[in-house]
Design an enzyme around this catalytic site. Sequence first.
Site, PDB file in Angstrom:
ATOM      1  CG  HIS A 256      -0.205   7.488 -15.583  1.00 46.43           C
ATOM      2  ND1 HIS A 256      -1.062   6.669 -16.018  1.00 46.43           N
ATOM      3  CD2 HIS A 256       0.424   8.423 -16.633  1.00 46.43           C
ATOM      4  CE1 HIS A 256      -0.976   6.771 -17.347  1.00 46.43           C
ATOM      5  NE2 HIS A 256      -0.046   7.483 -17.599  1.00 46.43           N
TER       6      HIS A 256
ATOM      7  CG  ASP B 210       4.122  15.016 -19.299  1.00 46.89           C
ATOM      8  OD1 ASP B 210       2.884  14.625 -19.116  1.00 46.89           O
ATOM      9  OD2 ASP B 210       4.405  14.932 -20.498  1.00 46.89           O
TER      10      ASP B 210
HETATM   11  C1  SDX Z   1      -0.066  12.237 -19.422  1.00 43.32           C
HETATM   12  O1  SDX Z   1      -3.516   8.440 -19.576  1.00 43.32           O
HETATM   13  C2  SDX Z   1      -2.201   8.727 -20.071  1.00 43.32           C
HETATM   14  O2  SDX Z   1      -1.772   7.643 -20.340  1.00 43.32           O
HETATM   15  C3  SDX Z   1      -1.759   9.937 -19.956  1.00 43.32           C
HETATM   16  C4  SDX Z   1      -0.164  10.129 -20.692  1.00 43.32           C
HETATM   17  C5  SDX Z   1      -0.125   9.677 -22.079  1.00 43.32           C
HETATM   18  O3  SDX Z   1       0.967   9.226 -22.346  1.00 43.32           O
HETATM   19  O4  SDX Z   1      -0.913   9.951 -22.678  1.00 43.32           O
HETATM   20  O5  SDX Z   1       0.605   9.207 -19.622  1.00 43.32           O
HETATM   21  C6  SDX Z   1       0.503  11.374 -20.382  1.00 43.32           C
HETATM   22  O6  SDX Z   1      -0.761  12.908 -19.375  1.00 43.32           O
HETATM   23  C7  SDX Z   1       0.706  11.912 -17.983  1.00 43.32           C
HETATM   24  C8  SDX Z   1       0.013  12.708 -16.667  1.00 43.32           C
HETATM   25  C9  SDX Z   1       0.405  14.203 -16.934  1.00 43.32           C
HETATM   26  N1  SDX Z   1      -0.259  15.222 -15.737  1.00 43.32           N
HETATM   27  C10 SDX Z   1       0.222  15.424 -14.577  1.00 43.32           C
HETATM   28  O7  SDX Z   1       1.365  15.253 -14.390  1.00 43.32           O
HETATM   29  C11 SDX Z   1      -0.564  16.209 -13.847  1.00 43.32           C
HETATM   30  C12 SDX Z   1      -0.530  16.188 -12.381  1.00 43.32           C
HETATM   31  N2  SDX Z   1      -1.184  14.628 -12.318  1.00 43.32           N
HETATM   32  C13 SDX Z   1      -2.362  14.627 -11.551  1.00 43.32           C
HETATM   33  O8  SDX Z   1      -3.233  15.737 -12.156  1.00 43.32           O
HETATM   34  C14 SDX Z   1      -3.053  13.139 -11.839  1.00 43.32           C
HETATM   35  O9  SDX Z   1      -2.048  12.220 -11.227  1.00 43.32           O
HETATM   36  C15 SDX Z   1      -3.676  12.633 -13.027  1.00 43.32           C
HETATM   37  C16 SDX Z   1      -4.544  13.502 -13.726  1.00 43.32           C
HETATM   38  C17 SDX Z   1      -2.283  12.313 -13.926  1.00 43.32           C
HETATM   39  C18 SDX Z   1      -4.344  11.222 -12.807  1.00 43.32           C
HETATM   40  O10 SDX Z   1      -5.190  11.543 -11.961  1.00 43.32           O
HETATM   41  P1  SDX Z   1      -6.275  10.650 -11.299  1.00 43.32           P
HETATM   42  O11 SDX Z   1      -6.016   9.167 -11.703  1.00 43.32           O
HETATM   43  O12 SDX Z   1      -7.848  11.099 -11.564  1.00 43.32           O
HETATM   44  O13 SDX Z   1      -5.964  10.493  -9.834  1.00 43.32           O
HETATM   45  P2  SDX Z   1      -6.679  11.430  -8.808  1.00 43.32           P
HETATM   46  O14 SDX Z   1      -6.414  12.983  -9.218  1.00 43.32           O
HETATM   47  O15 SDX Z   1      -7.887  11.090  -8.346  1.00 43.32           O
HETATM   48  O16 SDX Z   1      -5.401  11.310  -7.365  1.00 43.32           O
HETATM   49  C19 SDX Z   1      -5.796  10.177  -6.764  1.00 43.32           C
HETATM   50  C20 SDX Z   1      -4.884  10.734  -5.319  1.00 43.32           C
HETATM   51  C21 SDX Z   1      -5.580  12.009  -4.925  1.00 43.32           C
HETATM   52  O17 SDX Z   1      -5.343  12.205  -3.428  1.00 43.32           O
HETATM   53  P3  SDX Z   1      -6.924  12.086  -2.651  1.00 43.32           P
HETATM   54  O18 SDX Z   1      -7.752  13.169  -3.075  1.00 43.32           O
HETATM   55  O19 SDX Z   1      -7.365  10.607  -2.778  1.00 43.32           O
HETATM   56  O20 SDX Z   1      -6.130  12.235  -1.068  1.00 43.32           O
HETATM   57  O21 SDX Z   1      -3.609  10.887  -5.604  1.00 43.32           O
HETATM   58  C22 SDX Z   1      -3.198  12.471  -5.399  1.00 43.32           C
HETATM   59  C23 SDX Z   1      -4.682  13.068  -5.525  1.00 43.32           C
HETATM   60  O22 SDX Z   1      -4.670  14.157  -4.805  1.00 43.32           O
HETATM   61  N3  SDX Z   1      -2.421  12.950  -6.613  1.00 43.32           N
HETATM   62  C24 SDX Z   1      -1.838  13.673  -6.430  1.00 43.32           C
HETATM   63  C25 SDX Z   1      -1.105  14.102  -7.809  1.00 43.32           C
HETATM   64  N4  SDX Z   1      -1.576  13.031  -8.565  1.00 43.32           N
HETATM   65  C26 SDX Z   1      -2.572  12.301  -7.810  1.00 43.32           C
HETATM   66  N5  SDX Z   1      -1.371  14.722  -5.446  1.00 43.32           N
HETATM   67  C27 SDX Z   1      -0.105  15.605  -5.662  1.00 43.32           C
HETATM   68  N6  SDX Z   1       0.180  15.613  -6.812  1.00 43.32           N
HETATM   69  C28 SDX Z   1      -0.075  14.968  -7.927  1.00 43.32           C
HETATM   70  N7  SDX Z   1       0.407  15.231  -9.212  1.00 43.32           N
END
Ligand code: SDX
Length: 372
Positions: free
Chosen positions: A258, A309
């Site tokens: 998140h 989710d």
């Molecule tokens: C919702 O904003 C809200 O409030 C949204 C929500 C709402 O109620 O409206 O809460 C609803 O959208 C929840 C999120 C649903 N999405 C997912 O589950 C998709 C998977 N999640 C990721 O894509 C990610 O966690 C995000 C998009 C939700 C957040 O991404 P960020 O803040 O841009 O973080 P990032 O992608 O820069 O990740 C930081 C690190 C990375 O590692 P490094 O490259 O630094 O080594 O954490 C890792 C990422 O690779 N990481 C994950 C991960 N999420 C972050 N690695 C594996 N699986 C994941 N899900």
Amino acid sequence: MTETIFKPGLEGVIAGETAIAAVEQQSLCYRGYNIADLANNTTFEEVAHLLLYGDLPNAQQLSMFNESLAQFRHLPDAVIDTLRKIPTDVNMMDVLRTGVSMAGHFDPVKGESVDDLRRRAMWLMATCAGIVAARYRLINQKDTVDPLPGLNHSEQILYQCLGEKPSPTAARLLDLTLILYAEHEYNASTFATRIVASTMSDMVSGVVTGIGTLKGPLHGGANEAAMEMLSQFTTPEQADAWIHERFAKKEKVMGFGHRVYKNGDHRAHILEAELRKLAEEKGQQKWMAIYDAIKKPMVEEKKIFPNVDYPCGLTYYLLDLPIDMYTPLFVCSRVTGWAAHFIEQATHNRLIRPLSKYIGEPSRPVAPIAER
Ligand code: SDX
């Protein structure tokens, strides 16, 4: 000259003020009420009233709110005809986007006062639910079901989908997910809706924008993607092998992580506890073993926690709902948050127009076409 900062994805940037919700590491509150308190002591209609009117309703206000919802539940024939014409293989989120857009031509609420906007929000609440249910019936070659007076919003959605009154467990669990999904301050789809309000456009355009934004698997589409992921496995061992391959490939796992919460999503904790009870009640503990086989390494090896989710996908699955209805159900809830933010932006407005950092070609003269 105002200070300029550049943050990819606006990460960590405060892009505005809101009195609607506070999303913090230690708590999530809607207008000052803690989400756990709301989950345990209110219905979705009470939460919708809280978001739109600023406070929880008393019994009389709730009754009036429900009467207004009931008035708005009838879908115009033209909308149902539109739902009939859309090819059956079209994703339900795309159907909902078109359906709301078509319904907007029959918006029964005239005027743009704050009370008109609140009533339009209630009409959109009823319309989104009606479109999801009607489409579900049509793609299953069944007649649409008229609303049944006396049911609450969650019961009504399930009744109009299934053609029979839902079990108390199913209605209560759906209602819990609608409460948890209703509002989350400046998430991507809500911020997009606020941008629409900031140009002085209309609420239907704002909600259609919200639907298009929420659809993405990085946002609301994650509940469907998480269940698609889980449904590949029949044993926890398969899930464990898969997740470690995923780690090796550095690929994201849907339903985890998140932008704000870094120690877990308050909503996921609440819903997961109910999901475990539901799995027990249905004798589906094997699904919880698979669920935990993914969750455990994510939390223990990557320190990346489930967001709402992740438990929601499996909850809807155990309620026998089709996977491509999960994000549309998220819309049926978040439409209240979008509308509340639309109203807040429209009444305290400044056009939202950030800057961008130019990284293109340096300045250059136009050559005549013969010389290009
Ligand atoms: C919702 O904003 C809200 O409030 C949204 C929500 C709402 O109620 O409206 O809460 C609803 O959208 C929840 C999120 C649903 N999405 C997912 O589950 C998709 C998977 N999640 C990721 O894509 C990610 O966690 C995000 C998009 C939700 C957040 O991404 P960020 O803040 O841009 O973080 P990032 O992608 O820069 O990740 C930081 C690190 C990375 O590692 P490094 O490259 O630094 O080594 O954490 C890792 C990422 O690779 N990481 C994950 C991960 N999420 C972050 N690695 C594996 N699986 C994941 N899900």
